[in-house]
Design an enzyme around this catalytic site. Structure first.
Site, short mmCIF file in Angstrom:
data_model
loop_
_atom_site.label_atom_id
_atom_site.label_comp_id
_atom_site.label_asym_id
_atom_site.label_seq_id
_atom_site.Cartn_x
_atom_site.Cartn_y
_atom_site.Cartn_z
N TYR A 18 43.82 38.29 -14.61
CA TYR A 18 42.53 38.80 -15.10
C TYR A 18 42.54 40.32 -14.94
CZ TYR A 18 37.39 39.24 -15.40
OH TYR A 18 36.11 39.57 -15.76
N TYR A 172 34.00 27.44 -11.95
CA TYR A 172 34.51 28.50 -11.06
C TYR A 172 33.38 29.21 -10.32
CZ TYR A 172 36.56 32.74 -9.32
OH TYR A 172 36.95 33.75 -8.47
N HIS A 173 32.43 29.72 -11.10
CA HIS A 173 31.39 30.57 -10.53
C HIS A 173 30.37 29.76 -9.74
CE1 HIS A 173 33.19 32.14 -14.17
NE2 HIS A 173 33.15 33.31 -13.58
N LYS A 535 18.99 44.95 -6.70
CA LYS A 535 20.32 44.98 -7.30
C LYS A 535 20.29 45.93 -8.49
CE LYS A 535 23.50 42.01 -7.94
NZ LYS A 535 24.49 42.68 -7.11
N ASP A 539 25.61 44.80 -12.56
CA ASP A 539 26.33 43.77 -11.82
C ASP A 539 25.43 42.57 -11.56
OD1 ASP A 539 27.95 42.34 -9.99
OD2 ASP A 539 27.01 43.43 -8.32
N HIS A 541 26.41 39.69 -9.84
CA HIS A 541 26.82 38.83 -8.73
C HIS A 541 25.77 38.91 -7.64
CE1 HIS A 541 30.61 39.37 -10.90
NE2 HIS A 541 30.92 38.18 -10.42
#
Lengths: 661, 285
Positions: A18, A172-173, A535, A539, A541
């Site tokens: 990646y 995955y996440h 935040k 981003d 996350h």
């Protein structure tokens, strides 16, 4: 050490890394180098402005251009990214979601420009928006509109780019966001079902095409350190997928029911402390998805050992590629039938996971599927709960993490001498913006306007977005312009944070002590300690911010958490309106310096220069020092895993006199 | 500022309540988008429950309201329901009064947990209840015996189709059965889809129509007075306990005092009555 002569070796999975950063040209060089080292597929990382539908010169893009991936604002960028790479022969995976249709359109336009046949293109658009709402955060539009876009790509590619994987359903996440194996299986399958149900209901999709469409659905999984359980998880998913595609979609051809998946092994579990140990973790996690032949991944990308610390260098990525090559070519891994067939332990564990996952899947389906379970925050709340339980288990050393909560006494690592992480060239953003401005000035205005109008018309009539997007790509429409058309039609979505309902009192003695301190401080302050978790930037996350918010509440603080993607000015205004005692900022995209200093400036403008600010994220020491000089009171990094200690520290910060000059 | 309440009738005070996940925040966002272009300023007081065991609170529900930092016409203050279990923050009262002096509309958003509807109803001119289709909460609502408080019912997520229509007709049916004494007027039932921005203008009209009717019938003043009475009595009770109230001559006597002095600001009255109760308590010793 050579293989027995008659051993029949399976062909290996696809090796990917990646990657992408700075600019299309720099990333193109990186791709060509990687391919020359034996990488067999590409995995494109786009920067956050590209992923969230902004041009590189948009105010929200500031500080983010080229940071976590490559900036792609228009067809010239895409063409530069694949310069001298034969598109008909490449297998390209693109991690793109909310605007997957646009990046695929740019890819197709690039192919057409360079004389490649779009029908021969192979690759994957991630194009799974559900997990963006739950974990990754690069959504733009509301869930229903997003699912419609996903189904457009599915319906378009099945005939026009038949070897394309139009959507890569991601568990995955979910694991990164705290999912247990059962939740990972259930929510990923629920997502696949919601996509397929929608596709099946489309008038432009003939019933006869459904089996082929089912056959193109692929998955993107995580693989964690409990690799035996991971083997069972993957086997359970494969069996469930086979059952669901037969029962629900009537797919008779077993080949089309095969569970096809790619993997990036767990990055969340990589540690900042003793980072060399991460190599061993990565190897074990790779075994979890390669050992079982019947449930082996189709493509694998391994993170670099130092990802918890910053951007890996080419050498770090090469080391991870070599792990794959040694597994596939040196070891005898590919010489055997499925080595777990007949193992009652694996069969039993797989059966347990299947059963529990079926139950959880039914809960979501009964609720109305994934769209309903996003809007009512059910899935998000379950994930935040799991994550909270995990964080507490690490803090209380119920889960051992070597080098973090056990065996912490270590020699200094010789790997970390000198310049051991990659620094993105700070001039990359400026150069990208200049190229963009020049590109815009050279376009044919009439072509652009008519392509934008056409896109708008098609969307308003409910048509498929792909052909209009490919036309727009050729006309020179930019990423931001394309997304603006959709934004004005669908609106922008703000997802539930999922933190509100997560209750967790009690906890360790340390937690109780901190809670006492918080209550005593409230007496001094005359009201409860109130903090804002912000935040800033693009981003998405949010797991770290969510965990901090939940923990702060559990030690008795009042926590304002406004979710992701806020402008520095919004955070400052919120701090003022809400009357908080401290602001905590969380940034994982590497653009901490620009964004944090922007927030500090905005606070000063509002007369809140004394308000203490703390920051958390993947922040190299050098940057941490810079932030502290700018006025940040504390910087927390992944090595500060003890959330209770962070809370106690926050009380210290509020109690300390302001260090104002 | 607390001592000088605004001229009557002043800002519209609107309560928004409903179960978690009913879409209150999305609805508020849609309301802000509807009202701001018309030049109306909006303040939002968002009340979240605080944990009984830790005292902490997560004030995250405003997440879907994007005011934009540059817009001074929108103000959002979230607070925890600190004092009363599951109820309304006492400070919500003062927040509403202060914000009513500076904004055209003040919204109070709370999680409906049964007893808090009556608390919010006492704080606002119009109470809006947000129901989710298909969850049967209309029925729960009726069982809880608080059907008489809301002035406007919304079935949000009208895009859920048949389920939404069913919930709406259930609500319409049960409202007519209930005692509508408190809310004065016939309650409206409106279908909205906040995420798609549908039904929002209708909601604003219903809120305005309800308030206008109160004004026309000269009932708004009574509603505010009654609310003030509830807030004052509650505040005094929390400070001095049932015993303190008793020393003053009981709730009834106190209520009469509050009624008599309806021209005095609530906060001045609170301070004065507090002193009188303290005096009575001293004498009783």
């Amino acid at each position: 050490m050579t293989a027995p002569e008659n051993a029949r070796r399976d062909s290996p999975w696809m090796f990917r890394t990646y990657s992408g950063h700075s600019s299309a040209r720099a990333s193109n060089e990186l791709y060509r180098t990687n391919l020359s080292k034996g990488q067999t597929g590409l995995s494109v990382a786009f920067d956050l402005p590209t992923q969230t539908g902004y041009d590189s010169d948009h105010p929200l893009a500031r500080g983010e251009v080229g940071k976590v991936g490559v900036p792609i604002s228009h067809v010239d960028d895409m063409t530069a990214l694949f310069k001298e790479l034969p598109l008909e022969k490449m297998n390209t995976s693109m991690t793109i979601n909310a605007n997957a249709a646009w990046l695929l359109a740019l890819y197709v336009a690039t192919a057409e420009r360079t004389g490649a046949d779009p029908k021969k293109l192979q690759g994957t658009t991630q194009n799974d928006i559900v997990k963006e709402y739950l974990s990754r955060g690069t959504y733009i539009f509301p869930p229903e509109a997003s699912l419609k876009l996903i189904s457009d790509i599915v319906a378009y590619t099945v005939d026009s780019i038949p070897k394309w994987n139009p959507t890569n359903i991601c568990s995955y996440h979910l694991q990164e966001a705290g999912a247990t194996p059962v939740q990972e299986i259930a929510y990923a399958l629920a997502t696949a079902i919601s996509v397929l149900d929608l596709v099946r209901s489309r008038e432009d999709v003939p019933e006869a095409a459904i089996p082929r469409i089912v056959g193109r659905i692929s998955f993107f999984l995580n693989s964690g350190i409990r690799f035996i359980e991971e083997i069972c998880k993957v086997r359970a998913m494969a069996e469930l997928w086979d059952e669901i595609t037969l029962e629900r979609y009537g797919v008779q051809d077993a080949k089309l029911r095969r569970f096809r998946y790619g993997v990036q092994v767990n990055s969340l579990g990589l540690t900042e402390a003793q980072p060399e140990n991460n190599v061993i973790r990565i190897v074990l996690e790779a075994l979890g998805v390669t050992l079982s032949k019947n449930a082996r991944c189709r493509a694998l990308q391994l993170p670099a050992w130092n990802e918890a610390l910053g951007l890996p260098r080419p050498w770090d990525q090469q080391w991870s590629l070599r792990i794959q090559q040694i597994l596939a070519f040196e070891s005898d891994l590919l010489e055997h039938e499925d080595i777990f067939d007949g193992s009652h332990v694996i069969v039993e564990k797989t059966g347990e996971l299947k059963q529990a996952a079926r139950r959880e899947l039914d809960v979501v389906l009964e609720m109305g599927g994934t769209v309903a379970a996003i809007e009512n925050a059910y899935m998000k709340q379950r994930l935040v709960e799991s994550q909270t339980a995990r964080a507490r288990a690490i803090e209380d050393a119920e889960i051992t993490v070597v080098g973090v909560n056990a065996y912490t006494n270590a020699e200094p690592s010789p790997l970390m001498d000198g310049q051991w992480i990659l620094k993105v060239d700070e001039s990359a953003e400026q150069e990208q913006v200049e190229r963009l401005v020049e590109f815009r000035s050279k376009r044919n205005r009439a072509d652009v306007e008519s392509a934008v109008q056409n896109l708008d018309d098609v969307l308003r009539n409910g048509g498929n977005i792909m052909p209009a997007s490919i036309r727009a790509a050729h006309a020179g429409v930019t990423t931001g312009e394309w997304a603006d058309v959709l934004r004005s039609l669908y609106g922008e979505f703000r997802a539930p944070t999922g933190v509100v309902a997560t209750e967790g009192s009690g906890g360790s003695q340390a937690t109780a002590n901190t809670r006492d301190r918080v209550h005593r401080l409230a007496d001094t302050l005359g009201r409860p300690l109130k903090i804002l978790i912000g935040k800033p930037g693009l981003d998405g996350h949010s797991n770290g911010a969510e965990q901090i918010a939940v923990k702060a509440r559990n030690v008795g603080m009042e926590v304002v958490y406004d979710g992701i993607r806020l402008e520095p000015g919004e955070i400052a205004a919120s701090a003022r309106d809400e009357g908080v005692h401290l602001v905590g900022l969380s940034i994982l995209s590497g653009s901490h310096c620009v964004l944090v200093i922007d927030v500090l400036d905005k606070l000063r403008e509002l007369g809140l220069g004394d308000l203490p600010v703390v920051v958390g994220g993947i922040i190299p020491e050098e940057d941490a020092n810079k932030l502290c000089q700018a006025g940040v009171r504390r910087v927390y990094t992944p090595k500060d895993f003890d959330l209770t200690r962070i809370m106690s520290d926050i009380v210290d910060v509020v109690e300390e006199p302001s260090p104002a000059a | 500022m607390l001592d000088r309440e605004t001229p009557f009738p002043g800002a519209a005070r609107i309560g928004l309540t409903g179960a978690p996940g009913a879409g209150k925040s999305t609805l508020l966002d849609a309301l802000v988008r509807e009202l701001r272009p018309k030049g109306e300023t909006v303040a939002i007081v968002a009340v979240d429950p605080s944990s009984r065991t830790t005292g902490g609170a997560l004030l995250g529900d405003r997440v879907r309201v994007r005011s934009g930092a540059s817009d001074p016409g929108v103000f959002i203050r979230s607070m925890a329901a600190r004092d009363q279990l599951g109820g309304l923050a006492e400070s919500a009262w003062s927040a509403v009064v202060i914000l009513a002096a500076a904004f055209d509309r003040v919204f109070v958003e709370t999680v409906g947990v049964g007893q808090s509807e009556s608390d919010v109803a006492a704080l606002v001119d119009t109470l809006v209840y947000v129901a989710t289709p298909g969850t049967g909460d209309a029925l729960q609502f009726m069982k809880a015996g608080i059907l008489e408080y809301p002035d406007v019912f919304i079935v949000n997520k009208a895009d859920f189709g048949a389920a939404a229509k069913r919930t709406a007709s259930e609500l319409r049916g049960s409202i007519n059965l209930g005692d509508r004494g408190v809310s004065h007027t016939e309650a409206a039932v409106i279908l909205t889809s906040a995420s798609a921005g549908e039904g929002i203008d209708e909601l604003v009209s219903a809120i305005d129509a309800h308030r206008q009717k109160l004004i026309d019938d000269d009932a708004l003043r009574e509603r505010r007075l009654r609310g003030r009475e509830i807030q004052l009595l509650g505040a005094l009770e929390r400070r001095y306990g049932a015993f303190g109230i008793e020393q003053f001559g009981g709730r009834r006597a106190l209520r009469e005092h509050v009624r008599q002095d309806d021209s005095v600001s609530a906060f001045a009255l609170l301070a004065r009555l507090g002193l009188e109760i303290e005096e009575a308590l001293r004498k009783s010793h």
